[in-house]
Scaffold this motif. Structure first.
Motif, PDB file in Angstrom:
ATOM      1  N   GLY A 129      20.151  -5.250 -17.834  1.00  0.00           N
ATOM      2  CA  GLY A 129      19.339  -6.181 -17.070  1.00  0.00           C
ATOM      3  C   GLY A 129      18.005  -5.605 -16.644  1.00  0.00           C
ATOM      4  N   VAL A 130      17.006  -5.738 -17.495  1.00  0.00           N
ATOM      5  CA  VAL A 130      15.674  -5.191 -17.207  1.00  0.00           C
ATOM      6  C   VAL A 130      14.617  -6.296 -17.216  1.00  0.00           C
ATOM      7  N   THR A 131      14.495  -7.043 -18.310  1.00  0.00           N
ATOM      8  CA  THR A 131      13.389  -7.977 -18.530  1.00  0.00           C
ATOM      9  C   THR A 131      13.392  -9.122 -17.515  1.00  0.00           C
ATOM     10  N   GLU A 132      12.184  -9.509 -17.090  1.00  0.00           N
ATOM     11  CA  GLU A 132      12.038 -10.627 -16.171  1.00  0.00           C
ATOM     12  C   GLU A 132      10.966 -11.594 -16.664  1.00  0.00           C
ATOM     13  N   PRO A 133      11.113 -12.880 -16.350  1.00  0.00           N
ATOM     14  CA  PRO A 133      10.174 -13.875 -16.897  1.00  0.00           C
ATOM     15  C   PRO A 133       8.749 -13.724 -16.412  1.00  0.00           C
ATOM     16  N   THR A 134       8.546 -13.193 -15.215  1.00  0.00           N
ATOM     17  CA  THR A 134       7.185 -13.075 -14.686  1.00  0.00           C
ATOM     18  C   THR A 134       6.532 -11.733 -14.990  1.00  0.00           C
ATOM     19  N   ALA A 135       7.302 -10.783 -15.520  1.00  0.00           N
ATOM     20  CA  ALA A 135       6.775  -9.435 -15.755  1.00  0.00           C
ATOM     21  C   ALA A 135       6.427  -9.170 -17.207  1.00  0.00           C
ATOM     22  N   GLY A 136       7.154  -9.782 -18.142  1.00  0.00           N
ATOM     23  CA  GLY A 136       6.910  -9.515 -19.557  1.00  0.00           C
ATOM     24  C   GLY A 136       7.112  -8.054 -19.888  1.00  0.00           C
ATOM     25  N   VAL A 137       6.153  -7.475 -20.618  1.00  0.00           N
ATOM     26  CA  VAL A 137       6.278  -6.070 -21.012  1.00  0.00           C
ATOM     27  C   VAL A 137       5.835  -5.116 -19.905  1.00  0.00           C
ATOM     28  N   ASP A 138       5.280  -5.648 -18.816  1.00  0.00           N
ATOM     29  CA  ASP A 138       4.865  -4.804 -17.694  1.00  0.00           C
ATOM     30  C   ASP A 138       6.025  -4.688 -16.710  1.00  0.00           C
ATOM     31  N   THR A 139       6.940  -3.780 -17.011  1.00  0.00           N
ATOM     32  CA  THR A 139       8.151  -3.640 -16.207  1.00  0.00           C
ATOM     33  C   THR A 139       7.844  -3.257 -14.769  1.00  0.00           C
ATOM     34  N   SER A 140       6.696  -2.637 -14.540  1.00  0.00           N
ATOM     35  CA  SER A 140       6.345  -2.228 -13.172  1.00  0.00           C
ATOM     36  C   SER A 140       6.233  -3.422 -12.229  1.00  0.00           C
ATOM     37  N   ARG A 141       6.118  -4.630 -12.784  1.00  0.00           N
ATOM     38  CA  ARG A 141       5.921  -5.818 -11.964  1.00  0.00           C
ATOM     39  C   ARG A 141       7.186  -6.669 -11.808  1.00  0.00           C
ATOM     40  N   ILE A 142       8.346  -6.084 -12.078  1.00  0.00           N
ATOM     41  CA  ILE A 142       9.568  -6.845 -11.838  1.00  0.00           C
ATOM     42  C   ILE A 142       9.674  -7.201 -10.361  1.00  0.00           C
ATOM     43  N   LEU A 173      21.518  -2.645 -14.192  1.00  0.00           N
ATOM     44  CA  LEU A 173      20.573  -3.554 -13.570  1.00  0.00           C
ATOM     45  C   LEU A 173      19.429  -2.779 -12.926  1.00  0.00           C
ATOM     46  N   LEU A 174      18.201  -3.120 -13.320  1.00  0.00           N
ATOM     47  CA  LEU A 174      17.015  -2.479 -12.756  1.00  0.00           C
ATOM     48  C   LEU A 174      16.433  -3.362 -11.656  1.00  0.00           C
ATOM     49  N   ALA A 175      16.218  -2.773 -10.487  1.00  0.00           N
ATOM     50  CA  ALA A 175      15.664  -3.525  -9.361  1.00  0.00           C
ATOM     51  C   ALA A 175      14.705  -2.652  -8.573  1.00  0.00           C
ATOM     52  N   ARG A 176      13.772  -3.290  -7.880  1.00  0.00           N
ATOM     53  CA  ARG A 176      12.846  -2.550  -7.019  1.00  0.00           C
ATOM     54  C   ARG A 176      13.541  -2.182  -5.719  1.00  0.00           C
ATOM     55  N   THR A 177      13.454  -0.903  -5.381  1.00  0.00           N
ATOM     56  CA  THR A 177      13.967  -0.427  -4.097  1.00  0.00           C
ATOM     57  C   THR A 177      12.842   0.048  -3.202  1.00  0.00           C
ATOM     58  N   SER A 178      11.636   0.136  -3.761  1.00  0.00           N
ATOM     59  CA  SER A 178      10.431   0.458  -2.983  1.00  0.00           C
ATOM     60  C   SER A 178       9.297  -0.429  -3.481  1.00  0.00           C
ATOM     61  N   PRO A 179       8.337  -0.761  -2.621  1.00  0.00           N
ATOM     62  CA  PRO A 179       7.225  -1.611  -3.054  1.00  0.00           C
ATOM     63  C   PRO A 179       6.427  -0.956  -4.182  1.00  0.00           C
ATOM     64  N   ARG A 180       5.819  -1.787  -5.005  1.00  0.00           N
ATOM     65  CA  ARG A 180       4.991  -1.290  -6.100  1.00  0.00           C
ATOM     66  C   ARG A 180       3.757  -0.587  -5.539  1.00  0.00           C
ATOM     67  N   ASP A 181       3.510   0.621  -6.051  1.00  0.00           N
ATOM     68  CA  ASP A 181       2.352   1.415  -5.647  1.00  0.00           C
ATOM     69  C   ASP A 181       1.403   1.485  -6.834  1.00  0.00           C
ATOM     70  N   GLU A 182       0.190   0.996  -6.662  1.00  0.00           N
ATOM     71  CA  GLU A 182      -0.779   0.960  -7.765  1.00  0.00           C
ATOM     72  C   GLU A 182      -0.999   2.336  -8.364  1.00  0.00           C
ATOM     73  N   LYS A 184       1.285   4.759  -8.546  1.00  0.00           N
ATOM     74  CA  LYS A 184       2.501   5.133  -9.285  1.00  0.00           C
ATOM     75  C   LYS A 184       3.337   3.876  -9.523  1.00  0.00           C
ATOM     76  N   PRO A 185       2.859   2.978 -10.408  1.00  0.00           N
ATOM     77  CA  PRO A 185       3.488   1.656 -10.538  1.00  0.00           C
ATOM     78  C   PRO A 185       4.919   1.688 -11.076  1.00  0.00           C
TER      79      PRO A 185
END
Length: 391
Positions: A129-142, A173-182, A184-185
């Protein structure tokens, strides 16, 4: 098979190639046509490979696997795809070979001992479970988030194009546990190995062009609780564990494309010998023969690159450039061979009883997944040619 060059291989690779080829070809064209038509998961095929011990190909022997390298796995998966199984059979086995990789390399000892033997035996099917509809190939934006609670996390979010979710017992399953940091995305994402709990995960199958026997799905995750001991490796470092598996998977995906291409080329070659028009086999016509010969050359060249990349990986060397090239060439040469098979067989290519249309539908997937040809070219242009980054 009549389209593979005669090569000198180590005896262990010859044994793997011949054994896997013999096992895979016990399942004939009509079996795969039926699985495709009925959208039926090929459990008989999977069980046959489980009984042969092949599902744990890359799982260490101490956890019930064979402890093989990527070279052996690449040969195995290429033979499966070439047998007529295509991506319907290739994906069914592929998802036992590669999803466990983060557990093998980064999972706790308790996680390895509990789950790897079950995966190797075919008792547990895993989704990724990695890919998301709003992120596409930019996994940093899940956007799927895991919020810390006492003893674990609560996960909410959405995933798309998730293979096996109709039947899977577990999910990586890949999920964000910390906010995205520009700055270190790719930091701040955590990988969990947990139950695919259908009380908390709604699974909706996606209708698609090819590989109908293997389900693809959209997941809606609503307050899924996971425990601390279901974290793979360290918190916030999950994406880097996925990167570990990208190079070997690229090699194997390339070999699967090559196998599909060879399967289509075999069908077209036999048809060109047997089909008589204007009192001569159509294979006498250079407009038919030359494209098939060209595809044979391209498939052989693609395999040479893939096997060189596999040797680099198994030797502990950096294989990023060649593994990217292997995926690119395998997908291109495989699709081109199947497309030329469609042209060779003309109207009959559209008839499901001739099977080539299924190969054509399935191999087209590899131009887009697990990542696009354009992303490979981005990587080569930036990392190899040192051109400015385009994104």
């Amino acid at each position: 098979m009549t389209t593979t060059a005669t090569t000198t291989e180590p005896s262990d690779l010859v044994l793997i190639r011949e054994t896997v080829r013999g096992l895979a070809r016990k399942f004939d064209w009509d079996y795969w046509r039926r699985c495709d038509a009925e959208h039926a998961y090929p459990w008989e095929f999977v069980n046959a490979f489980a009984e042969g011990g092949w599902l744990g190909g890359m799982i260490p022997e101490e956890y019930g696997g064979l402890g093989l390298g990527i070279t052996e796995a690449a040969v195995m998966m290429g033979e499966i795809a070439a047998s007529g199984a295509g991506m319907s059979g290739g994906s069914a086995i592929h998802f036992y070979v590669f999803p466990p990789a983060p557990i093998v390399r980064h999972g706790s000892e308790a996680m390895k001992r509990e789950w790897l033997p079950k995966i190797a035996a075919g008792e547990v099917l895993t989704a990724f479970g990695v890919t998301e509809p709003t992120a596409g190939v930019d996994t940093s934006r899940i956007r799927t988030k895991a919020e810390k609670i006492d003893g674990g996390y609560v996960v909410n979010g959405q995933k798309v194009w998730i293979t096996n979710a109709q039947n899977a017992h577990k999910i990586l399953l890949l999920a964000r546990t910390s906010p995205r940091d520009e700055a270190k995305p790719l930091h701040g994402m955590t990988l969990f190995f947990t139950d695919l709990n259908r009380d908390r995960i709604t699974v909706t199958e996606i209708e698609k062009l090819g590989r109908a026997a293997i389900d693809s799905n959209e997941l809606f995750i609503d307050n899924l609780e996971v425990s601390d001991d279901e974290v793979v490796g360290e918190v916030d470092k999950g994406f880097y564990y996925l990167i570990d598996g990208l190079n070997p998977e690229r090699i194997v995906v390339g070999m699967e494309g090559i196998g599909l291409g060879r399967s289509g080329l075999d069908l077209a070659t036999q048809y060109a010998k047997d089909r008589v028009v204007f009192d001569r086999p159509i294979g006498k016509n250079q407009a038919v023969a030359h494209p098939l010969a060209d595809s044979w050359i391209r498939l052989e060249a693609a395999e040479a690159i893939a096997m060189k990349a596999a040797a680099q990986f198994d030797a502990g060397e950096n294989c990023g450039e060649l593994s990217a090239a292997a995926k690119f060439l395998g997908a291109e040469s495989g699709f081109e061979a199947c497309d030329r098979a469609m042209s060779t067989m003309g109207g009959y290519a559209y008839a499901k009883e001739y099977h080539v249309e299924r190969l054509w539908r399935e191999v087209r997937l590899l131009r887009n997944a697990p990542f696009s040809q354009e992303m490979v070219l981005n990587y080569i242009s930036n990392q190899v040619l040192k051109l400015p980054r385009a994104y």
